[in-house]
Design a protein around this motif. Structure first.
Motif, short mmCIF file in Angstrom:
data_model
loop_
_atom_site.label_atom_id
_atom_site.label_comp_id
_atom_site.label_asym_id
_atom_site.label_seq_id
_atom_site.Cartn_x
_atom_site.Cartn_y
_atom_site.Cartn_z
N ARG A 1 -27.20 11.15 41.62
CA ARG A 1 -26.07 11.54 40.80
C ARG A 1 -26.52 12.18 39.49
O ARG A 1 -25.99 13.21 39.07
N LEU A 2 -27.52 11.57 38.86
CA LEU A 2 -28.03 12.14 37.62
C LEU A 2 -28.73 13.47 37.87
O LEU A 2 -28.62 14.40 37.06
N ALA A 3 -29.44 13.56 39.00
CA ALA A 3 -30.09 14.83 39.34
C ALA A 3 -29.06 15.94 39.56
O ALA A 3 -29.29 17.10 39.21
N GLN A 4 -27.90 15.57 40.12
CA GLN A 4 -26.83 16.54 40.32
C GLN A 4 -26.33 17.08 38.98
O GLN A 4 -26.11 18.28 38.83
N TYR A 5 -26.18 16.18 38.01
CA TYR A 5 -25.75 16.63 36.69
C TYR A 5 -26.79 17.55 36.06
O TYR A 5 -26.45 18.53 35.39
N GLU A 6 -28.05 17.21 36.28
CA GLU A 6 -29.11 18.06 35.73
C GLU A 6 -29.07 19.45 36.36
O GLU A 6 -29.21 20.46 35.67
N GLU B 1 -26.45 20.92 37.65
CA GLU B 1 -25.26 21.61 37.17
C GLU B 1 -25.47 22.17 35.78
O GLU B 1 -25.04 23.29 35.47
N LEU B 2 -26.12 21.37 34.92
CA LEU B 2 -26.38 21.87 33.57
C LEU B 2 -27.30 23.09 33.60
O LEU B 2 -27.12 24.04 32.83
N ASN B 3 -28.29 23.05 34.48
CA ASN B 3 -29.18 24.21 34.62
C ASN B 3 -28.41 25.44 35.09
O ASN B 3 -28.63 26.56 34.62
N GLU B 4 -27.48 25.21 36.05
CA GLU B 4 -26.66 26.32 36.54
C GLU B 4 -25.75 26.86 35.43
O GLU B 4 -25.54 28.07 35.31
N TYR B 5 -25.23 25.91 34.64
CA TYR B 5 -24.37 26.35 33.53
C TYR B 5 -25.16 27.17 32.52
O TYR B 5 -24.67 28.17 31.98
N ARG B 6 -26.38 26.72 32.25
CA ARG B 6 -27.22 27.48 31.33
C ARG B 6 -27.49 28.88 31.86
O ARG B 6 -27.44 29.86 31.12
N LYS B 7 -27.79 28.96 33.14
CA LYS B 7 -28.04 30.25 33.76
C LYS B 7 -26.79 31.13 33.71
O LYS B 7 -26.85 32.32 33.37
N SER B 8 -25.64 30.53 34.04
CA SER B 8 -24.38 31.27 34.01
C SER B 8 -24.07 31.73 32.59
O SER B 8 -23.58 32.84 32.37
N ASN B 9 -24.36 30.89 31.64
CA ASN B 9 -24.13 31.24 30.24
C ASN B 9 -24.98 32.43 29.83
O ASN B 9 -24.53 33.35 29.14
N SER B 10 -26.24 32.41 30.28
CA SER B 10 -27.12 33.52 29.95
C SER B 10 -26.63 34.82 30.57
O SER B 10 -26.63 35.88 29.92
N GLU B 11 -26.16 34.74 31.83
CA GLU B 11 -25.67 35.93 32.51
C GLU B 11 -24.35 36.41 31.91
O GLU B 11 -24.04 37.60 31.92
N ALA B 12 -23.55 35.46 31.40
CA ALA B 12 -22.26 35.84 30.82
C ALA B 12 -22.39 36.36 29.40
O ALA B 12 -21.40 36.75 28.78
N GLY B 13 -23.60 36.33 28.88
CA GLY B 13 -23.81 36.88 27.54
C GLY B 13 -23.34 35.96 26.44
O GLY B 13 -23.10 36.38 25.31
N GLY B 14 -23.20 34.64 26.75
CA GLY B 14 -22.85 33.69 25.70
C GLY B 14 -21.40 33.76 25.28
O GLY B 14 -21.09 33.52 24.12
N LEU C 1 -23.32 21.84 23.96
CA LEU C 1 -23.99 21.77 25.25
C LEU C 1 -25.44 21.27 25.10
O LEU C 1 -25.94 20.51 25.94
N ALA C 2 -26.09 21.69 24.03
CA ALA C 2 -27.47 21.23 23.80
C ALA C 2 -27.49 19.72 23.55
O ALA C 2 -28.36 19.01 24.07
N ARG C 3 -26.50 19.22 22.80
CA ARG C 3 -26.44 17.79 22.54
C ARG C 3 -26.05 17.02 23.80
O ARG C 3 -26.52 15.90 24.03
N LEU C 4 -25.21 17.63 24.62
CA LEU C 4 -24.86 17.00 25.91
C LEU C 4 -26.09 16.89 26.80
O LEU C 4 -26.26 15.91 27.54
N TRP C 5 -26.92 17.91 26.76
CA TRP C 5 -28.16 17.87 27.55
C TRP C 5 -29.02 16.70 27.12
O TRP C 5 -29.58 15.97 27.96
N ASN C 6 -29.15 16.48 25.82
CA ASN C 6 -29.92 15.34 25.32
C ASN C 6 -29.29 14.01 25.76
O ASN C 6 -30.00 13.05 26.07
N PHE C 7 -27.96 13.99 25.78
CA PHE C 7 -27.27 12.77 26.21
C PHE C 7 -27.57 12.46 27.67
O PHE C 7 -27.84 11.31 28.04
N VAL C 8 -27.54 13.49 28.52
CA VAL C 8 -27.84 13.29 29.95
C VAL C 8 -29.28 12.83 30.12
O VAL C 8 -29.58 11.96 30.95
#
Length: 262
Positions: free
Chosen positions: A88-93, A95-108, A161-168
């Motif tokens: 479950r925790l790996a799934q969240y990790e 997803e966060l990586n995918e979100y980061r990638k999507s964010n980069s592609e979306a130009g922030g 999002l960066a703080r959420l990453w630290n929380f996870v």
């Protein structure tokens, strides 16, 4: 020349000697029969003892095999729990990586980041509610803080999002570590401060100042705390506290098994 009187005396002596010999043989026969009877009785008694000990040994073996089977089931259950938490925790990790990638592609995009942060917060809140009730209020409070920052616009979405990453990542550490902590326990209508042992995100035991012991158990999909009445289980929890206080992190421990819903 032997006299008639001497012959008579000799005959008397021979007769008496024969009587003595027959008497001795008779008494010896009686003594031998008695000894054999005693020996037979002793053998029968020893045989009964051996049979009783053999039956006791078989019962012990049956109890041992049953306990071994129960421990094997518990061990498999614990491994399944740990595996599920890690997945479950790996799934969240992921997803966060995918979100980061999507964010980069979306130009922030700010809107995209806000929606992303909102979805992540919902998922993490759901995870905390489902996981072991360890310092649940404190962990939920952090999520509330993130949501307030997101809604109030006091912190940009990327920072949240960066703080959420630290929380996870801190949740990951909790899932792989064990230790002694303090937290408020709610048991029915009672609320009290207790010292708790957290074994990863699998088991949670508590002990009060009055030496009351218990653990968290999941029933019907909801977590609750229940007390332990069995003296042997209390001793098991107490030995676990002693080991962790001495920083003994490896070894074999027998602990109460609060296995209900998985």
């Amino acid at each position: 020349m032997i006299s008639i009187e001497n012959r008579s005396n000799n005959k008397k002596k021979t007769f008496i000697l024969v009587i003595i010999i027959f008497g001795a043989v008779f008494l010896l026969g009686q003594t031998t029969d008695s000894a054999l009877e005693n020996l037979a009785a002793e053998i029968a008694s020893k045989r009964a003892e051996v049979e009783a000990l053999s039956a006791k040994l078989e019962n012990k073996k049956a109890d041992y095999n049953e306990r071994l089977r129960s421990l094997s089931i518990q061990h498999a259950d614990m491994e399944a729990r740990i595996k599920r938490e890690n997945l479950r925790l790996a799934q969240y990790e992921r997803e966060l990586n995918e979100y980061r990638k999507s964010n980069s592609e979306a130009g922030g995009s700010q809107d995209f980041l806000k929606q992303l942060a909102g979805r992540v917060l919902l998922r993490i809140r759901a995870y905390i509610n489902e996981s072991l009730p360890f310092q649940k209020e404190e962990r939920i409070s952090e999520i509330d803080t993130f949501e307030n920052l997101l809604v109030g616009g006091n912190l940009d979405e990327a920072a949240i999002l960066a703080r959420l990453w630290n929380f996870v990542e801190s949740e990951f550490r909790l899932a792989t570590e064990s230790g002694i902590y303090r937290q408020v326990i709610e048991r029915g209508e009672e609320t009290f401060l207790a010292e708790v042992i957290r074994l990863g995100f699998v088991f949670l035991y508590y002990r009060t100042r009055d030496n009351e012991y218990g653990y968290a158990v999941k029933e019907g999909g909801a977590w609750k705390f229940t007390s332990v009445r069995n003296e042997e289980e209390k001793d098991q929890i107490d030995r676990l506290y002693d080991a962790l206080r001495k920083n003994i992190r490896e070894g074999r421990f027998t602990i109460p098994y609060p296995g209900k819903d998985l």
